[in-house]
Design a protein around this motif. Structure first.
Motif, mmCIF file in Angstrom:
data_model
loop_
_atom_site.group_PDB
_atom_site.id
_atom_site.type_symbol
_atom_site.label_atom_id
_atom_site.label_comp_id
_atom_site.label_asym_id
_atom_site.label_seq_id
_atom_site.Cartn_x
_atom_site.Cartn_y
_atom_site.Cartn_z
ATOM 1 N N LEU A 193 1.076 -1.115 0.060
ATOM 2 C CA LEU A 193 -0.099 0.033 -0.098
ATOM 3 C C LEU A 193 0.922 1.199 0.202
ATOM 4 N N ASP A 194 0.661 2.007 -0.794
ATOM 5 C CA ASP A 194 1.184 3.498 -0.794
ATOM 6 C C ASP A 194 0.960 4.289 0.311
ATOM 7 N N ILE A 195 1.626 4.287 1.472
ATOM 8 C CA ILE A 195 1.287 5.000 2.812
ATOM 9 C C ILE A 195 1.600 6.355 2.867
ATOM 10 N N LEU A 196 1.777 6.927 1.760
ATOM 11 C CA LEU A 196 1.764 8.335 1.711
ATOM 12 C C LEU A 196 0.520 8.772 0.981
ATOM 13 N N ASP A 197 -0.300 8.004 0.592
ATOM 14 C CA ASP A 197 -1.529 8.271 -0.195
ATOM 15 C C ASP A 197 -2.632 8.289 0.774
ATOM 16 N N GLY A 198 -3.167 9.151 1.400
ATOM 17 C CA GLY A 198 -4.201 9.214 2.396
ATOM 18 C C GLY A 198 -5.404 8.679 2.094
ATOM 19 N N GLY A 199 -5.849 8.773 0.650
ATOM 20 C CA GLY A 199 -6.877 8.334 0.237
ATOM 21 C C GLY A 199 -6.985 6.728 -0.068
ATOM 22 N N ALA A 200 -5.687 6.284 -0.538
ATOM 23 C CA ALA A 200 -5.605 4.886 -0.486
ATOM 24 C C ALA A 200 -5.569 4.112 0.691
ATOM 25 N N VAL A 201 -4.856 5.104 1.692
ATOM 26 C CA VAL A 201 -5.031 3.972 3.112
ATOM 27 C C VAL A 201 -6.518 4.243 3.474
ATOM 28 N N LEU A 222 2.492 11.289 8.065
ATOM 29 C CA LEU A 222 2.063 12.422 8.979
ATOM 30 C C LEU A 222 2.008 13.695 8.302
ATOM 31 N N ALA A 223 3.378 13.855 7.929
ATOM 32 C CA ALA A 223 3.473 15.340 7.277
ATOM 33 C C ALA A 223 2.715 15.594 5.813
ATOM 34 N N GLU A 224 2.546 14.397 5.251
ATOM 35 C CA GLU A 224 1.576 14.084 4.055
ATOM 36 C C GLU A 224 0.019 14.622 4.554
ATOM 37 N N GLY A 225 -0.002 14.277 6.022
ATOM 38 C CA GLY A 225 -1.767 14.605 6.156
ATOM 39 C C GLY A 225 -2.578 13.263 6.015
ATOM 40 N N VAL A 226 -2.136 12.125 6.056
ATOM 41 C CA VAL A 226 -2.577 10.864 6.148
ATOM 42 C C VAL A 226 -3.503 10.753 7.284
ATOM 43 N N ALA A 227 -3.022 11.193 8.331
ATOM 44 C CA ALA A 227 -3.948 10.904 9.708
ATOM 45 C C ALA A 227 -5.459 12.013 9.605
ATOM 46 N N ASP A 228 -5.098 13.296 8.822
ATOM 47 C CA ASP A 228 -6.145 14.038 8.713
ATOM 48 C C ASP A 228 -7.264 13.294 7.672
ATOM 49 N N ARG A 229 -6.531 12.779 6.636
ATOM 50 C CA ARG A 229 -7.490 11.920 5.521
ATOM 51 C C ARG A 229 -8.522 10.823 6.287
ATOM 52 N N ARG A 272 -9.061 10.567 9.649
ATOM 53 C CA ARG A 272 -10.111 11.193 10.640
ATOM 54 C C ARG A 272 -11.186 11.716 9.751
ATOM 55 N N GLU A 273 -11.045 12.299 8.705
ATOM 56 C CA GLU A 273 -12.250 12.681 7.662
ATOM 57 C C GLU A 273 -13.069 11.630 7.532
ATOM 58 N N ALA A 274 -12.434 10.613 6.985
ATOM 59 C CA ALA A 274 -13.307 9.211 6.783
ATOM 60 C C ALA A 274 -13.797 8.290 8.129
ATOM 61 N N GLY A 275 -13.881 9.100 9.237
ATOM 62 C CA GLY A 275 -14.276 8.564 10.317
ATOM 63 C C GLY A 275 -13.698 7.415 10.962
ATOM 64 N N ILE A 276 -12.094 7.430 10.500
ATOM 65 C CA ILE A 276 -11.616 6.117 11.135
ATOM 66 C C ILE A 276 -10.642 6.671 12.284
ATOM 67 N N LEU A 277 -10.558 5.949 13.292
ATOM 68 C CA LEU A 277 -9.719 6.187 14.700
ATOM 69 C C LEU A 277 -8.403 6.014 14.187
ATOM 70 N N VAL A 278 -7.532 7.019 14.397
ATOM 71 C CA VAL A 278 -6.181 6.931 14.047
ATOM 72 C C VAL A 278 -5.275 7.651 15.246
ATOM 73 N N PHE A 279 -3.976 6.926 15.430
ATOM 74 C CA PHE A 279 -2.979 7.393 16.253
ATOM 75 C C PHE A 279 -1.923 8.119 15.171
ATOM 76 N N PRO A 285 -0.498 12.788 14.897
ATOM 77 C CA PRO A 285 -0.873 14.027 14.628
ATOM 78 C C PRO A 285 -1.586 14.435 13.286
ATOM 79 N N SER A 286 -2.200 15.382 13.224
ATOM 80 C CA SER A 286 -2.588 16.200 11.820
ATOM 81 C C SER A 286 -1.353 16.559 11.270
ATOM 82 N N LYS A 287 -1.607 16.904 9.906
ATOM 83 C CA LYS A 287 -0.507 17.504 9.308
ATOM 84 C C LYS A 287 0.001 18.766 9.799
ATOM 85 N N ASP A 288 -0.927 19.821 10.264
ATOM 86 C CA ASP A 288 -0.461 21.086 10.905
ATOM 87 C C ASP A 288 0.405 20.482 12.112
#
Ligand code: AMP
Ligand code: GLY
Length: 420
Positions: free
Chosen positions: A46-54, A74-81, A83-90, A92-95
């Motif tokens: 899996l391409d782990i830098l691709d938030g949509g794919a994850v 994390l720096a790519e915003g995968v955690a944000d993506r 969370r938007e999808a309603g998935i619990l994630v450990f 930080p956000s991209k910010d």
């Protein structure tokens, strides 16, 4: 609980090993994983830098909880993506991940929080940066502002080295990461790391560690990602740890929340300690590698409850159950590392090693092929052991190292020397 862990290093093998011990863990998938991880969990390409794919993969596999290992997603915003999808994630956000991705951002937050750290200047042009160096003299520390895979920091013992480093950075040696430069006062002292979980509001210490960054014995030679580590770090006494929490970690986490970017995940505080006073060297937004290996060995299965409590904002009521133990990890690296090295060499003798709550050979850069384990990276294995004291843990770790048949690899024989 179905769990997805992102990453492929020794850090992620250790996380996988610990999480799997928790009876709550049902399906466990690691992407992309490595040969060691494949022995205890399912690995997914899996391409782990691709938030949509994850996020899509997590939905398909009915994943309840995603744990992000490295900083890049994390720096790519995968955690944000996620969370938007309603998935619990450990993680930080991209910010909030800018605490690692931008040195100048971290300095600003430290200023806002009045947290002890090195004095600094932030520059976007080479001439101003050089004038600052000439004014302040050496030793002085030149840092590329962005992520530079641990290579963007030059501790210059003389002025010319600092001036050359500035030219290199503005000349593009670190790509976009060097387009801005932070120049810091040189801090003396002993370095140690403090690991804390942060759920946006509350913080919980989960241990201290020290690593050996240099490739050679006696802490000499080139910098590496880390040649070994141990936990706890004796230099971080309970008193100094409390100071670091009250003066550095808590105020900076509050400053993050005040800016509307609450931090959630593990915060790795690199500290410089002198005369019982800790000062912040840097923050990382992930577990250290190989520091994670010694922390996981000491924490075991409870780590899943702790990471889940962090992601769900329940740290206030969480507790760490400590054993009064010590752990050490010795990195086996390919001959030539951190310079160029051969790939694809065979490692033998791993099957005969003990694997229990006191001994583990975590894989960092391996792949399985035709029933063989092959080295694929610079840092390849993390031989990790636990004991009642550091000496016992160390003896166990080197006993395992000596059973491994890999002529194309090497270890440092002195991991833990400062503490012993
Ligand atoms: P960093 O990537 O910021 O952790 O820097 C890498 C290493 O450079 C640290 O682990 C320290 O050993 C050293 N270093 C960074 N900043 C300073 C400083 N201001 N004074 C002394 N050493 C530093
Ligand atoms: N071992 C140092 C790091 O993970 O950054």
């Amino acid at each position: 609980m179905n769990i997805l862990i992102l990453g492929s290093g020794g850090r992620e093998h250790a996380l996988t090993w610990a999480v799997k011990q928790n009876p709550k863990c049902d399906k466990l998938i690691v992407a992309p994983g490595n040969a060691g991880i494949a022995q205890i969990a399912e690995c997914a390409d899996l391409d782990i830098l691709d938030g949509g794919a994850v996020a899509r993969f997590s939905e398909e596999e009915a994943i309840d909880f995603v744990i992000v290992g490295p900083e890049a997603p994390l720096a790519e915003g995968v955690a944000d993506r996620l969370r938007e999808a309603g998935i619990l994630v450990f993680g930080p956000s991209k910010d909030a991940a800018r605490l690692e991705a931008s040195k100048s951002f971290t300095k600003e937050i430290c200023d806002a929080a009045n947290a002890p750290t090195a004095g600094y200047g932030h520059f976007t042009d080479a001439e101003a940066a050089k004038a600052h160096v000439r004014e302040n003299g050496a030793p002085i520390v030149v840092k590329a502002d962005g992520l530079a895979a641990g290579k963007g920091v030059i501790v210059a013992m003389d002025e010319q080295t600092a001036l050359d480093a500035i030219d290199d950075m503005f000349g593009g040696a670190f790509g976009g990461a060097g387009a801005e430069v932070v120049i810091e006062e040189f801090m003396e002292g002993e370095e140690a790391s403090l690991f804390v979980l942060v759920d946006g509001e509350d913080v919980l210490s989960i241990g201290t560690a020290q690593d050996h960054k240099r490739v050679g014995e006696g802490d000499t030679g080139l910098n590496t990602g880390g040649m070994g580590a141990y936990s706890p770090a004796p230099v971080l006494s309970a008193e100094i740890e409390a100071k670091a929490m009250e003066e550095i970690v808590k105020p900076t986490m509050k400053a993050m929340a005040d800016r509307g970017m609450p931090y959630q995940g593990v915060l790795y505080a690199g500290l410089m300690i002198k005369d019982d006073q800790p000062r912040l060297v840097e923050y990382n937004v992930r577990f250290g590698d190989p520091e994670c290996q010694v922390l996981m060995m000491r924490l075991g299965g409870q780590v899943l409850d702790l990471l889940q409590a962090t992601a769900e904002g329940r740290l206030k009521d969480a507790q760490v159950n400590w054993a009064d133990d010590h752990a050490i990890t010795v990195v086996m690296a390919a001959n030539g590392y951190p310079g160029s090295y051969e790939k694809g060499t065979e490692i033998k003798g791993l099957d005969a090693l003990p694997e229990d709550s006191e001994n583990m050979a975590f894989h960092a850069g391996t792949k399985a092929e035709d029933g063989k384990v092959l080295a694929t990276g610079g840092r390849v294995l993390n031989i990790t052991a636990r004991g009642d004291n550091l000496q016992e843990a160390r003896d166990r770790a080197y006993a395992m190292v000596d059973q491994i048949d890999w002529p194309e690899g090497f270890v440092r024989r002195d991991i833990g020397w400062r503490a012993l």
